[in-house]
Design a protein around this motif. Structure first.
Motif, PDB file in Angstrom:
ATOM      1  N   ASN A  67     -17.924 -14.463  54.821  1.00  0.00           N
ATOM      2  CA  ASN A  67     -16.916 -13.742  55.594  1.00  0.00           C
ATOM      3  C   ASN A  67     -15.918 -12.985  54.725  1.00  0.00           C
ATOM      4  O   ASN A  67     -15.135 -12.192  55.245  1.00  0.00           O
ATOM      5  N   SER A  86     -23.302 -17.628  69.989  1.00  0.00           N
ATOM      6  CA  SER A  86     -23.800 -18.156  68.727  1.00  0.00           C
ATOM      7  C   SER A  86     -24.446 -17.034  67.929  1.00  0.00           C
ATOM      8  O   SER A  86     -25.387 -16.386  68.408  1.00  0.00           O
ATOM      9  N   LYS A 129     -25.316 -19.031  61.976  1.00  0.00           N
ATOM     10  CA  LYS A 129     -24.627 -20.280  61.630  1.00  0.00           C
ATOM     11  C   LYS A 129     -23.266 -20.415  62.298  1.00  0.00           C
ATOM     12  O   LYS A 129     -22.637 -21.471  62.206  1.00  0.00           O
ATOM     13  N   LEU A 130     -22.761 -19.369  62.945  1.00  0.00           N
ATOM     14  CA  LEU A 130     -21.403 -19.377  63.486  1.00  0.00           C
ATOM     15  C   LEU A 130     -21.399 -19.326  65.004  1.00  0.00           C
ATOM     16  O   LEU A 130     -22.116 -18.528  65.609  1.00  0.00           O
ATOM     17  N   TYR A 172     -18.717 -18.637  68.159  1.00  0.00           N
ATOM     18  CA  TYR A 172     -17.406 -18.117  68.546  1.00  0.00           C
ATOM     19  C   TYR A 172     -17.175 -18.556  70.001  1.00  0.00           C
ATOM     20  O   TYR A 172     -17.931 -18.169  70.896  1.00  0.00           O
ATOM     21  N   LEU A 175     -13.946 -21.408  66.001  1.00  0.00           N
ATOM     22  CA  LEU A 175     -15.077 -21.134  65.125  1.00  0.00           C
ATOM     23  C   LEU A 175     -15.744 -22.446  64.748  1.00  0.00           C
ATOM     24  O   LEU A 175     -15.078 -23.375  64.270  1.00  0.00           O
ATOM     25  N   VAL A 180     -19.074 -23.946  62.472  1.00  0.00           N
ATOM     26  CA  VAL A 180     -20.040 -23.576  61.447  1.00  0.00           C
ATOM     27  C   VAL A 180     -21.157 -24.612  61.428  1.00  0.00           C
ATOM     28  O   VAL A 180     -20.926 -25.785  61.142  1.00  0.00           O
ATOM     29  N   GLU A 200     -22.058 -29.747  62.297  1.00  0.00           N
ATOM     30  CA  GLU A 200     -20.983 -28.802  62.037  1.00  0.00           C
ATOM     31  C   GLU A 200     -20.274 -29.140  60.725  1.00  0.00           C
ATOM     32  O   GLU A 200     -20.002 -30.301  60.422  1.00  0.00           O
ATOM     33  N   ALA A 207     -14.957 -25.526  58.939  1.00  0.00           N
ATOM     34  CA  ALA A 207     -14.859 -24.072  58.832  1.00  0.00           C
ATOM     35  C   ALA A 207     -13.731 -23.617  57.924  1.00  0.00           C
ATOM     36  O   ALA A 207     -13.724 -22.452  57.497  1.00  0.00           O
ATOM     37  N   LEU A 214     -14.645 -21.740  54.794  1.00  0.00           N
ATOM     38  CA  LEU A 214     -14.989 -20.329  54.748  1.00  0.00           C
ATOM     39  C   LEU A 214     -13.998 -19.549  53.894  1.00  0.00           C
ATOM     40  O   LEU A 214     -14.369 -18.585  53.211  1.00  0.00           O
TER      41      LEU A 214
END
Length: 693
Positions: free
Chosen positions: A369, A442, A445-446, A448, A505, A507, A513, A516, A519
């Motif tokens: 990101n 989706s 891998k992320l 929202y 978010l 991950v 998971e 996150a 990131l």
């Protein structure tokens, strides 16, 4: 895998890999005297390929890395794998156990020999009696054929999404995902986003066998029937075509005459299947199902009994995408979100309990990101309102309902949510809960979450080409569909924040998971040390020990197992003063009267680390004591009362207790270690003096 599990066959490979001539024997029918399939067996899970890290390599099992391993097919002892994602290739595994390239390797749409061919998100695959391999080329909206010599041709479809019967390139599909070959050689297609079952005749003519213009759930003849996102197809011994009807959470069958029936699943009833996505059927019509939502593989007997053979509890798969039977009746599985292939064998009395290698590796790279936030300005600063592992309640008064699975960023209702990294949609059900508070999307891998997917604040379409708004017969918005294989770039608009006023978010796949905060977000900083408000010991009745002697908590050696409960919380730079966040790790030491750590406590016993989510629902009540959380959503502060004697870390969990009987009478001190992700550690209020009698 032991070679005794494969039939004796010869695969000849001559010349360079890309120009080789591939010979494999057609898959022989099951012998007439094949033994009945055992029912209710439990699987021993062995690794067949991949190390849990996404990549593009081929070789022995440990040397092979996949991007999105999906469809599986097997013939003559050779296993074929459709590897989508960024790889867009078809692999095969011969008797020597090594994976090699058969065709493809770059994204595109081109026929040709071996690596000269191009695919876009290949999903389901199937073999015919002559050894030709058929590929549901999802992103190209086409069905492809690979001959035994590795020559790729297009059987039907022209790369354009749509719906049309016709011959060859005149036909149109919409993201087909499943393919099967009938005894008569005809090719059957799960036309996923057309919600139909199509059939391709020997002359290449495509016709529609069953399904209608809109997603739904109706049994009946041909076009009167309705499916909802069919993903996989398999034939049983009677010539019936079984359909994994993903969004209906059902298994359907289509008779040779086109009559559709529901075999398991009840419209608007209690759910028994959780996102059926992959199928395998034995010679005696026992059906195996890979479930997207639960991560299980379940067995359905011919009598309708359903039992999970693998994937229960902590041993769940990330996304069981493809299933195929080995010649001995055991199962081969592709776990797409774990980048692995597995062999599932029935456990026996001599089976050794070795923990299986499941899920994506912790070493799997995080999305790139480059500091972007999911809101504008993407390289500005935004307030963080929630972190991984925090206690969360529900709307029914339960304050310890689940662990928070992601990272929350505050935003205004209606604000546009933006992609933070390049991504390709991998799930066939990439959106969920239309209009609900947890609506989300989706992207690889992320995830929202908490937004109107594909819509602005006024419910207008943001990107109808990639995020299709589907309306029912009455004109009401029914869902937002985003096809598997769709690509997004950083900054692309994904939706608008709903009434939850933040973006969540997550991950990694459910149950795996990762935190996150790893990131890295522009201008995010945390220099604030966690605060410890309270340290308590609770007895077996969850009652607090309160009697003190000379300022020390009195503890009897006969008290039995005690729970160590610490109330603590954290903040990050520039957050509102009322904004309390959870901690990253907690542990404790026991010090003697001289201030030295007891043996075994030289370093804190860090039992709680929220580096990865445990998949079990009960984890929240092991991590947190009663009176944790909040039941009123809004401005109320959350109470985080951690149970440090239990273990919740590395995706695992276990109960525990402190036994004072192991301590000699005398004075001790419990010292708590409480840290946030940035490494800040609580200093004040971290010690609890004890006197053991």
């Amino acid at each position: 895998m032991d070679r005794k599990h494969w039939v004796i066959a010869v695969i000849a490979v001559t010349g360079a890999a890309l120009g080789a001539s591939f010979l494999w024997a057609p898959q022989a029918p099951a012998p007439a005297a094949a033994p009945p399939t055992p029912l209710g067996w439990q699987a021993q899970i062995a690794l067949l390929g991949g190390d849990g890290v996404a990549g593009n390599s081929a070789g022995k099992a440990a040397q092979t890395r996949f991007s999105d391993p999906w469809g599986l097919a097997m013939g003559g002892g050779v296993l074929f794998v459709a590897d989508a994602g960024d790889n867009n290739r078809i692999l095969y595994r011969g008797l020597d156990g090594a994976f090699q390239l058969l065709a493809g390797g770059m994204e595109g749409f081109a026929d040709g020999q071996g690596s000269a061919a191009r695919f876009n998100t290949p999903s389901g695959i199937a073999l015919d009696a002559q050894g030709n391999l058929y590929v549901a080329d999802t992103g190209n909206h086409a069905i492809r054929r690979i001959t035994t010599q590795g020559q790729v041709t297009t059987l039907a479809g022209d790369g354009t999404p749509g719906f049309a019967d016709g011959s060859g390139a005149q036909a149109r599909f919409n993201g087909p995902m499943g393919v099967a070959v009938g005894a008569d050689g005809r090719v059957y297609v799960a036309d996923t986003w057309n919600d139909r079952i199509r059939v391709i005749a020997a002359d290449g003519t495509v016709s529609t066998l069953a399904g209608g213009a809109l997603p739904g759930w109706e049994d009946g003849q041909g076009a009167l029937a309705r499916f909802d996102t069919p993903t996989d197809l398999k034939f049983d011994s009677h010539g019936n075509l079984w359909v994994a009807d993903l969004q209906n959470n059902a298994l359907r069958t289509v008779s040779p005459a086109g009559m559709v029936s529901t075999r398991i699943g009840i419209p608007n009833g209690d759910r028994v299947l959780w996102g059926p996505m992959a199928l395998a059927i034995t010679h005696d019509d026992v059906v195996y199902v890979g479930e997207r939502l639960s991560g299980r593989v379940v067995q359905l007997s011919a009598q309708g009994h359903l039992v999970a053979v693998a994937g229960n509890d902590a041993q769940r798969f990330a996304r069981p995408a493809g299933l195929v039977l080995a010649p001995d009746g055991s199962l081969l599985l592709s776990d797409a979100d774990a980048y692995r292939l597995h062999h599932l064998l029935p456990r026996t009395a001599t089976t050794t309990d070795v923990p299986p290698q499941l899920g994506p590796s912790p070493d799997n790279p995080l999305p790139g990101n480059q500091g972007r936030w999911p809101l504008a300005p993407q390289r500005g600063w935004h307030e963080v309102t929630g972190t991984l592992g925090e206690v969360r309640g529900n709307f029914s008064g339960e304050s310890r309902h689940h662990l928070h699975s992601g990272f929350d960023v505050r935003g205004d209702v209606g604000q546009i949510v933006l992609a933070i990294a390049s991504a390709k949609v991998s799930s066939p059900a990439s959106t969920w809960t239309l209009g609900g508070q947890a609506e989300g999307l989706s992207l690889d891998k992320l995830d929202y979450i908490h937004m109107k997917v594909g819509r602005d604040a006024g419910n207008r379409a943001l990107d109808p080409a990639r995020m299709q708004l589907v309306y029912d017969d009455s004109g009401k918005l029914d869902r937002v569909r985003v096809r598997r294989g769709t690509r997004f770039q950083p900054g692309d608009a994904l939706g608008s924040i709903n009434n939850q006023a933040h973006v969540h978010l997550a991950v990694g796949p459910s149950g795996y998971e990762r935190n996150a905060v790893r990131l890295g977000f522009s201008n995010y900083a945390d220099h604030v040390a966690p605060k410890i408000d309270d340290i308590a010991l609770l007895d077996s009745n969850n009652q607090r020990l309160s009697e003190k002697v000379d300022g020390r908590l009195r503890v009897s050696r006969d008290a039995g197992g005690l729970q160590l409960v610490v109330e603590a919380w954290d903040q990050v730079d520039n957050n509102l003063p009322r904004r309390r966040l959870g901690l990253y790790s907690l542990g404790f030491q026991i010090l003697g009267a001289d201030g030295r750590a007891l043996a075994g406590y030289e370093q804190p016993r860090t039992n709680i680390i929220f580096n990865r989510m445990p998949p079990q629902r009960e984890a929240v009540k092991l991590a947190y004591a009663a009176d944790s959380g909040i039941t009123v959503h809004g401005s109320s502060s959350t109470r985080f009362r951690y149970v440090l004697t239990n273990t919740v870390r590395d995706g695992l969990l276990a109960g525990g207790a402190l036994d004072p009987a192991v301590l000699a009478p005398g004075d001790y001190t419990i010292r708590v270690s409480a840290r946030d992700f940035s490494g800040n550690e609580a200093v004040a209020g971290r010690e609890l003096p004890l006197r053991v009698f």
